[in-house]
Design a protein around this motif. Structure first.
Motif: not given
Ligand code: NAD
Ligand code: NAD
Lengths: 212, 212
Positions: A161-182
């Motif tokens: 989640q923490e990583v995703v928050d940063y990615l979103v902040d960077c403007g990333i809109t497409s993410i594929l995760s191997f970790a199943p954490e919603p």
DNA sequence: CCATTTTTGTTAATTAAATCACATTTATAG
DNA sequence: CTATAAATGTGATTTAATTAACAAAAATGG
């Protein structure tokens, strides 16, 4: 893009990569044309489903003849944008990330991990397959110079989640995760999961149920 | 197993591992009960879908109260057979296979790769995470002594059909492949694919289509 | 050039999944 | 103990996906 965009069923789009890959293999083996029935045999999809899928992308076949493989590859390749490099970033270069980076989609020349990030100072600075691992905080700067179309994350669930928050902040809109954490993201951001545990559990469950 | 087996919709079964994992996480965090609405928020599934899914497995909830988490875990865990170790074999211990073996489902104590195989003489004999890599031809013997519930294959596409033929010959009926090569198997054998390239292509395609 | 065969593209029918809507049940507060 | 609020479980409905069926189109072989 395609003339009639919004109405193409999700499942037809989902199958597009399979069609594309299979057609490329056929072309590599010297085949010039294919009938929906033959293709269906190969990829285990009903011919009628294939024909309907194809029909969403235009009048691609000829009655009594089938489909021109090169033409299909051309059309589907355009939709999948295989002629432009799709730059990807990898977050988390542990065992799994490392395997992905070493392989780096070598069979798909247009997909390319162009930068990689980790939190562990021991791996930062290491170069794998020509990509040097950076601290995640460098991503924002990288994006200024290189277009990142999507991110593959192999960080552990607890960091996701923490990583995703940063990615979103960077403007990333497409993410594929191997970790199943919603995770929670804005509506314009897409997160897909590649959930190995669920796949295995479902595989075993299916066997259990069907062969009793 | 469950009283009414054959009629449970495929999609409800597909979601079972997600439900199970999420409920375990909640229990670990001290939660005792959950409402379909809360759970739906967490895993992004409509509450009504959750309730219908749950209903296939019995009368699990109480009106005005919700669901008892421990009870759900008990029921779902039984269906997923989490209390019996599910022995797996890994075929192909390259970069990807190695990552899987090092991790070896450490978060899922009942899933365990108990033997691993490769064709490369350089890696045969090597021990990773207590598992010694053997030649694939040893699988048939291994199966005599240890129950293998399923196989994870990380061999390259070009070797996959040949490997699958051998697996089928050994009596394996559940196979998860990281190589997207379509293979032919008897009807009683299940092959699932974890197709990274298709996932990435679909991820990018979805973004392309939805944000235009 | 015509008759026959093949195979597409699509309308119609079917099947499956998701969602709505609400009666029923249970908890809870007074 | 009763009234109110909350949340389930499920018929009914809607939406989506698949499959069947077949007319129209094109190829092929006399
Ligand atoms: N390897 C498997 O077999 C497997 C199976 C199922 C699921 N997964 C999922 O994939 C994840 C990765 O697997 P792995 O085997 O590579 O684990 P790993 O521990 O080898 O690698 C994780 C990497 O992520 C990095 N990391 C941690 N927090 C970070 C952060 N905030 N920012 C950037 N990088 C960070 C770590 O430094 C490490 O290098 C697992 O945690 C799991 O969720 C893996
Ligand atoms: N690594 C990735 O990023 C990635 C991405 C997408 C798909 N894949 C798929 O996963 C496969 C494995 O990826 P990898 O990176 O581990 O490749 P790899 O080359 O590192 O490993 C493949 C392993 O399979 C073994 N092998 C080959 N033929 C065999 C046989 N007949 N029997 C037993 N073992 C055999 C090889 O000796 C090798 O150890 C790829 O070929 C590809 O199909 C991998």
């Amino acid at each position: 893009m395609t003339p009639h965009n919004k109405k193409i069923p999700r499942m037809s789009l989902e199958r597009l990569p399979i069609y594309y890959r299979t057609l490329c293999n056929l072309a590599d083996n010297g085949y010039l044309r294919i009938k929906s029935a033959q293709l269906g045999k190969i990829i285990q999809i009903e011919p009628t489903t294939i024909r309907r899928d194809f029909s969403y992308f235009g009048d691609l076949g000829k009655s009594g003849y089938g489909y021109d493989i090169a033409h299909l590859i051309q059309i589907f390749g355009e939709i999948l944008e295989v002629n432009e490099t799709q730059g990807l970033a990898l977050i988390g270069v542990g065992n799994l990330g490392r395997a992905l980076l070493i392989n780096n989609f070598r069979r798909n020349p247009n997909l390319e991990i162009i930068s990689a990030y980790d939190a562990d100072p021991h791996v930062i600075g290491e170069t794998i397959n020509k990509v040097t691992i950076q601290p995640l905080s460098d991503l924002k700067a990288t994006i200024q110079t290189q277009q990142i179309k999507g991110v593959i994350s192999t960080v552990p669930s607890h960091a996701f989640q923490e990583v995703v928050d940063y990615l979103v902040d960077c403007g990333i809109t497409s993410i594929l995760s191997f970790a199943p954490e919603p995770v929670h993201v804005p509506k314009n951001v897409h997160v897909r999961y590649l959930d190995l545990t669920s796949e295995v559990q479902n595989l075993l469950l299916l066997a259990e149920i069907s062969d009793v």
